[in-house]
Scaffold this motif. Structure first.
Motif, PDB file in Angstrom:
ATOM      1  N   SER A   1     -68.394   7.674 -24.209  1.00 29.60           N
ATOM      2  CA  SER A   1     -68.722   8.484 -23.042  1.00 29.60           C
ATOM      3  C   SER A   1     -70.110   9.072 -23.257  1.00 29.60           C
ATOM      4  O   SER A   1     -70.511   9.397 -24.370  1.00 29.60           O
ATOM      5  N   LEU A   2     -70.868   9.197 -22.178  1.00 31.96           N
ATOM      6  CA  LEU A   2     -72.295   9.493 -22.292  1.00 31.96           C
ATOM      7  C   LEU A   2     -72.726  10.566 -21.308  1.00 31.96           C
ATOM      8  O   LEU A   2     -72.284  10.591 -20.164  1.00 31.96           O
ATOM      9  N   GLY A   3     -73.598  11.437 -21.775  1.00 32.55           N
ATOM     10  CA  GLY A   3     -74.243  12.411 -20.907  1.00 32.55           C
ATOM     11  C   GLY A   3     -75.625  12.727 -21.454  1.00 32.55           C
ATOM     12  O   GLY A   3     -75.874  12.560 -22.651  1.00 32.55           O
ATOM     13  N   ILE A   4     -76.533  13.161 -20.587  1.00 34.29           N
ATOM     14  CA  ILE A   4     -77.857  13.555 -21.056  1.00 34.29           C
ATOM     15  C   ILE A   4     -78.267  14.874 -20.413  1.00 34.29           C
ATOM     16  O   ILE A   4     -77.769  15.257 -19.357  1.00 34.29           O
ATOM     17  N   GLU A   5     -79.169  15.570 -21.100  1.00 36.85           N
ATOM     18  CA  GLU A   5     -79.843  16.746 -20.567  1.00 36.85           C
ATOM     19  C   GLU A   5     -81.329  16.422 -20.550  1.00 36.85           C
ATOM     20  O   GLU A   5     -81.862  15.919 -21.534  1.00 36.85           O
ATOM     21  N   LEU A   6     -81.992  16.731 -19.455  1.00 39.91           N
ATOM     22  CA  LEU A   6     -83.428  16.498 -19.328  1.00 39.91           C
ATOM     23  C   LEU A   6     -84.132  17.797 -18.977  1.00 39.91           C
ATOM     24  O   LEU A   6     -83.830  18.421 -17.952  1.00 39.91           O
ATOM     25  N   GLU A   7     -85.062  18.198 -19.827  1.00 41.03           N
ATOM     26  CA  GLU A   7     -85.895  19.359 -19.558  1.00 41.03           C
ATOM     27  C   GLU A   7     -87.161  18.865 -18.857  1.00 41.03           C
ATOM     28  O   GLU A   7     -87.961  18.131 -19.447  1.00 41.03           O
TER      29      GLU A   7
ATOM     30  N   LEU B   1     -94.050  29.628 -27.734  1.00 43.58           N
ATOM     31  CA  LEU B   1     -94.698  28.438 -28.272  1.00 43.58           C
ATOM     32  C   LEU B   1     -93.823  27.206 -28.071  1.00 43.58           C
ATOM     33  O   LEU B   1     -94.324  26.092 -27.930  1.00 43.58           O
ATOM     34  N   SER B   2     -92.508  27.415 -28.034  1.00 37.72           N
ATOM     35  CA  SER B   2     -91.583  26.288 -27.884  1.00 37.72           C
ATOM     36  C   SER B   2     -91.367  25.905 -26.429  1.00 37.72           C
ATOM     37  O   SER B   2     -90.329  25.333 -26.076  1.00 37.72           O
ATOM     38  N   CYS B   3     -92.346  26.197 -25.580  1.00 36.32           N
ATOM     39  CA  CYS B   3     -92.310  25.684 -24.202  1.00 36.32           C
ATOM     40  C   CYS B   3     -92.699  24.216 -24.235  1.00 36.32           C
ATOM     41  O   CYS B   3     -93.832  23.832 -23.946  1.00 36.32           O
ATOM     42  N   VAL B   4     -91.734  23.407 -24.653  1.00 35.43           N
ATOM     43  CA  VAL B   4     -91.877  21.959 -24.706  1.00 35.43           C
ATOM     44  C   VAL B   4     -90.659  21.365 -24.012  1.00 35.43           C
ATOM     45  O   VAL B   4     -89.698  22.075 -23.704  1.00 35.43           O
ATOM     46  N   PHE B   5     -90.662  20.059 -23.809  1.00 37.83           N
ATOM     47  CA  PHE B   5     -89.677  19.459 -22.917  1.00 37.83           C
ATOM     48  C   PHE B   5     -89.039  18.258 -23.608  1.00 37.83           C
ATOM     49  O   PHE B   5     -89.733  17.329 -24.021  1.00 37.83           O
ATOM     50  N   GLY B   6     -87.714  18.293 -23.733  1.00 38.74           N
ATOM     51  CA  GLY B   6     -87.018  17.246 -24.464  1.00 38.74           C
ATOM     52  C   GLY B   6     -85.836  16.685 -23.711  1.00 38.74           C
ATOM     53  O   GLY B   6     -85.375  17.243 -22.710  1.00 38.74           O
ATOM     54  N   GLN B   7     -85.351  15.563 -24.211  1.00 36.28           N
ATOM     55  CA  GLN B   7     -84.122  14.950 -23.729  1.00 36.28           C
ATOM     56  C   GLN B   7     -83.081  15.064 -24.820  1.00 36.28           C
ATOM     57  O   GLN B   7     -83.338  14.709 -25.972  1.00 36.28           O
ATOM     58  N   HIS B   8     -81.906  15.556 -24.470  1.00 31.32           N
ATOM     59  CA  HIS B   8     -80.779  15.607 -25.394  1.00 31.32           C
ATOM     60  C   HIS B   8     -79.738  14.596 -24.938  1.00 31.32           C
ATOM     61  O   HIS B   8     -79.440  14.510 -23.740  1.00 31.32           O
ATOM     62  N   ILE B   9     -79.200  13.840 -25.881  1.00 26.00           N
ATOM     63  CA  ILE B   9     -78.241  12.775 -25.569  1.00 26.00           C
ATOM     64  C   ILE B   9     -76.895  13.123 -26.180  1.00 26.00           C
ATOM     65  O   ILE B   9     -76.808  13.397 -27.392  1.00 26.00           O
ATOM     66  N   HIS B  10     -75.849  13.111 -25.366  1.00 28.57           N
ATOM     67  CA  HIS B  10     -74.489  13.395 -25.832  1.00 28.57           C
ATOM     68  C   HIS B  10     -73.655  12.116 -25.773  1.00 28.57           C
ATOM     69  O   HIS B  10     -73.599  11.457 -24.724  1.00 28.57           O
ATOM     70  N   VAL B  11     -73.009  11.794 -26.887  1.00 26.72           N
ATOM     71  CA  VAL B  11     -72.091  10.656 -26.927  1.00 26.72           C
ATOM     72  C   VAL B  11     -70.732  11.160 -27.409  1.00 26.72           C
ATOM     73  O   VAL B  11     -70.643  11.869 -28.420  1.00 26.72           O
ATOM     74  N   GLY B  12     -69.693  10.794 -26.687  1.00 29.04           N
ATOM     75  CA  GLY B  12     -68.356  11.264 -27.013  1.00 29.04           C
ATOM     76  C   GLY B  12     -67.810  10.650 -28.287  1.00 29.04           C
ATOM     77  O   GLY B  12     -68.032   9.475 -28.580  1.00 29.04           O
ATOM     78  N   VAL B  13     -67.072  11.463 -29.052  1.00 30.19           N
ATOM     79  CA  VAL B  13     -66.400  10.998 -30.270  1.00 30.19           C
ATOM     80  C   VAL B  13     -64.983  11.569 -30.302  1.00 30.19           C
ATOM     81  O   VAL B  13     -64.663  12.517 -29.588  1.00 30.19           O
ATOM     82  N   GLY B  14     -64.156  10.982 -31.164  1.00 30.17           N
ATOM     83  CA  GLY B  14     -62.739  11.304 -31.138  1.00 30.17           C
ATOM     84  C   GLY B  14     -62.320  12.513 -31.939  1.00 30.17           C
ATOM     85  O   GLY B  14     -61.240  13.057 -31.714  1.00 30.17           O
TER      86      GLY B  14
ATOM     87  N   ILE C   1     -77.910  14.219 -29.868  1.00 34.99           N
ATOM     88  CA  ILE C   1     -79.174  13.811 -30.469  1.00 34.99           C
ATOM     89  C   ILE C   1     -80.289  14.581 -29.766  1.00 34.99           C
ATOM     90  O   ILE C   1     -80.401  14.548 -28.548  1.00 34.99           O
ATOM     91  N   ARG C   2     -81.160  15.260 -30.568  1.00 36.89           N
ATOM     92  CA  ARG C   2     -82.075  16.240 -29.992  1.00 36.89           C
ATOM     93  C   ARG C   2     -83.549  15.977 -30.335  1.00 36.89           C
ATOM     94  O   ARG C   2     -84.366  16.885 -30.260  1.00 36.89           O
ATOM     95  N   VAL C   3     -83.905  14.758 -30.717  1.00 36.26           N
ATOM     96  CA  VAL C   3     -85.271  14.499 -31.182  1.00 36.26           C
ATOM     97  C   VAL C   3     -86.193  13.934 -30.109  1.00 36.26           C
ATOM     98  O   VAL C   3     -87.391  13.767 -30.351  1.00 36.26           O
ATOM     99  N   CYS C   4     -85.676  13.619 -28.944  1.00 38.35           N
ATOM    100  CA  CYS C   4     -86.473  12.901 -27.940  1.00 38.35           C
ATOM    101  C   CYS C   4     -87.370  13.827 -27.130  1.00 38.35           C
ATOM    102  O   CYS C   4     -86.944  14.897 -26.690  1.00 38.35           O
ATOM    103  N   ASP C   5     -88.624  13.394 -26.902  1.00 42.51           N
ATOM    104  CA  ASP C   5     -89.428  13.960 -25.826  1.00 42.51           C
ATOM    105  C   ASP C   5     -88.771  13.566 -24.505  1.00 42.51           C
ATOM    106  O   ASP C   5     -88.069  12.546 -24.426  1.00 42.51           O
ATOM    107  N   THR C   6     -89.005  14.346 -23.458  1.00 41.09           N
ATOM    108  CA  THR C   6     -88.579  13.913 -22.124  1.00 41.09           C
ATOM    109  C   THR C   6     -89.443  12.724 -21.700  1.00 41.09           C
ATOM    110  O   THR C   6     -90.669  12.831 -21.658  1.00 41.09           O
ATOM    111  N   PRO C   7     -88.836  11.581 -21.414  1.00 43.03           N
ATOM    112  CA  PRO C   7     -89.623  10.420 -20.981  1.00 43.03           C
ATOM    113  C   PRO C   7     -90.297  10.655 -19.634  1.00 43.03           C
ATOM    114  O   PRO C   7     -89.937  11.577 -18.888  1.00 43.03           O
TER     115      PRO C   7
END
Length: 376
Positions: A13-19, A126-139, A236-242
């Motif tokens: 199962s998948l979800g994302i957050e986009l800043e 200073l942390s006014c930056v923009f990232g993508q967070h990816i959520h993957v479901g686990v059991g 997963i929290r390492v992505c820049d917002t594409p």
């Protein structure tokens, strides 16, 4: 020891957050009108405020596939953009604003963000930056903790694939992704500690850190891969917002495939030395697809692009039609050797003004003619 229940989710199962950056249409600078715009979105739970008033966060629903996720996040973004236009604002991607001066940012007036600002001082702005967070479901919680370790060698993949922050305060940083520099001073930033190898030990960690006032709650743990027990996911929290929404969705699809593979093909708990892990991440941040990657299993340096492509080839085995579309798209992206950071540099080097770049980025995020992507 207090229990922290982990809400089991369907694997994959998948979800994302986009800043997303909120842009003033007149001058291309960041705008502080996020609360005005969010208030007009009819309390949509998928449209949220963030630490600074120049950010609007979009949260997807839970999906089995990245393709309907893309359609949903596109609809959400267009809804917000329509309202934002009434306030003379627009939306764009990118891990950093081209010329933002950190001290000019305004912290969003909520209790949590006020406390964070008080704790972190200037680092909060200073942390006014923009990232993508990816959520993957686990059991289970134990699976989540395993994945927090097992995904570490692949984080440079996500850094290079999403890199979109080469500029800081109008200067070319020389990095494909400079966003990390605004985040890594938080004292709970980093990777899961080596000795946390099951859910019980994670609970003990949270309990100890709370008791010692290192953190106030689990939300203060800013690991690059962390468990989200209330959602039943790893994040997963390492992505820049594409720069494009479809690319963001495909990164989510890649995370899905990696999680499935790592759960099926359990890897040893042994980790590379911190210096090796940090070097691999730094290389990806600095050079993107041109980075060198230390393959700890073979004890050699290879091109990061080759390491990424090898994993794509591995994931092809047993892949369905949708999986292959994800891998085909990302493989072509890597082989082209041009990521979002390169595209941003090309715009600036062509002589485009800041306002022109901002307008171009807004069009990239939400093209006038929406394209529906089908896995068939």
């Amino acid at each position: 020891m207090n229990d922290i229940p982990f809400r089991s989710s369907a694997t994959r199962s998948l979800g994302i957050e986009l800043e997303l950056q909120l842009i003033n249409l007149a001058d291309g600078h960041l705008s502080d009108k996020s609360l005005e715009i969010i208030s007009l979105c009819n309390d949509d739970p998928h449209i949220k405020k963030e630490l600074t008033l120049s950010t609007i966060e979009l949260n997807s629903s839970v999906h089995d596939s990245p393709f309907p996720l893309y359609e949903e996040i596109n609809a959400l973004a267009r809804k917000v953009a329509t309202i934002a236009k009434e306030k003379q604002c627009g939306l764009c991607g990118g891990g950093r604003h081209f010329s933002n001066i950190w001290k000019n940012q305004t912290i969003t007036p909520t209790k949590r963000y006020a406390e964070l600002h008080q704790q972190q001082g200037f680092l909060a702005k200073l942390s006014c930056v923009f990232g993508q967070h990816i959520h993957v479901g686990v059991g289970s919680g134990d699976e989540a903790i395993y994945l927090c370790h097992a995904l570490i060698p692949y984080l440079p993949h996500f850094i290079a694939l999403s890199a979109s922050s080469p500029y800081y305060q109008s200067e070319d940083t020389g990095f494909a992704s400079s966003r990390f520099s605004a985040l890594n001073s938080f004292h709970t930033f980093g990777l899961i500690e080596r000795d946390i190898d099951n859910w019980e030990k994670f609970i003990g960690y949270v309990e100890e850190c709370t008791e010692l006032e290192v953190i106030h709650s689990q939300k203060d743990i800013y690991w690059e891969v962390r468990p989200k027990p209330e959602l039943g996911t790893i994040e997963i929290r390492v992505c820049d917002t594409p720069l494009t929404l479809f690319h963001a969705a495909m990164l989510g699809g890649y995370a899905q495939l990696l999680v499935k593979y790592l759960l099926k093909n359990r890897v040893s708990g042994a980790q590379a030395r911190n210096a090796v892990t940090q070097t691999n991440a730094f290389q990806a941040q600095r050079y993107g697809f041109e980075a060198q990657y230390i393959d700890i299993t073979k004890r050699v340096r290879i091109p990061l692009s080759a390491h990424i492509q090898h994993m794509f080839d591995t994931l092809e085995n047993g892949a369905n039609i949708e999986d292959r579309k994800v891998l085909s798209y990302l493989s072509a992206y890597v082989k082209q050797g041009i990521n979002d950071a390169t595209r941003l540099r090309e715009k600036v080097q062509s002589g485009m003004s800041e306002v022109e770049v901002a307008r171009d980025l807004m069009e990239m995020l939400l093209p006038s003619a929406h394209i529906t992507h089908s896995p068939s």
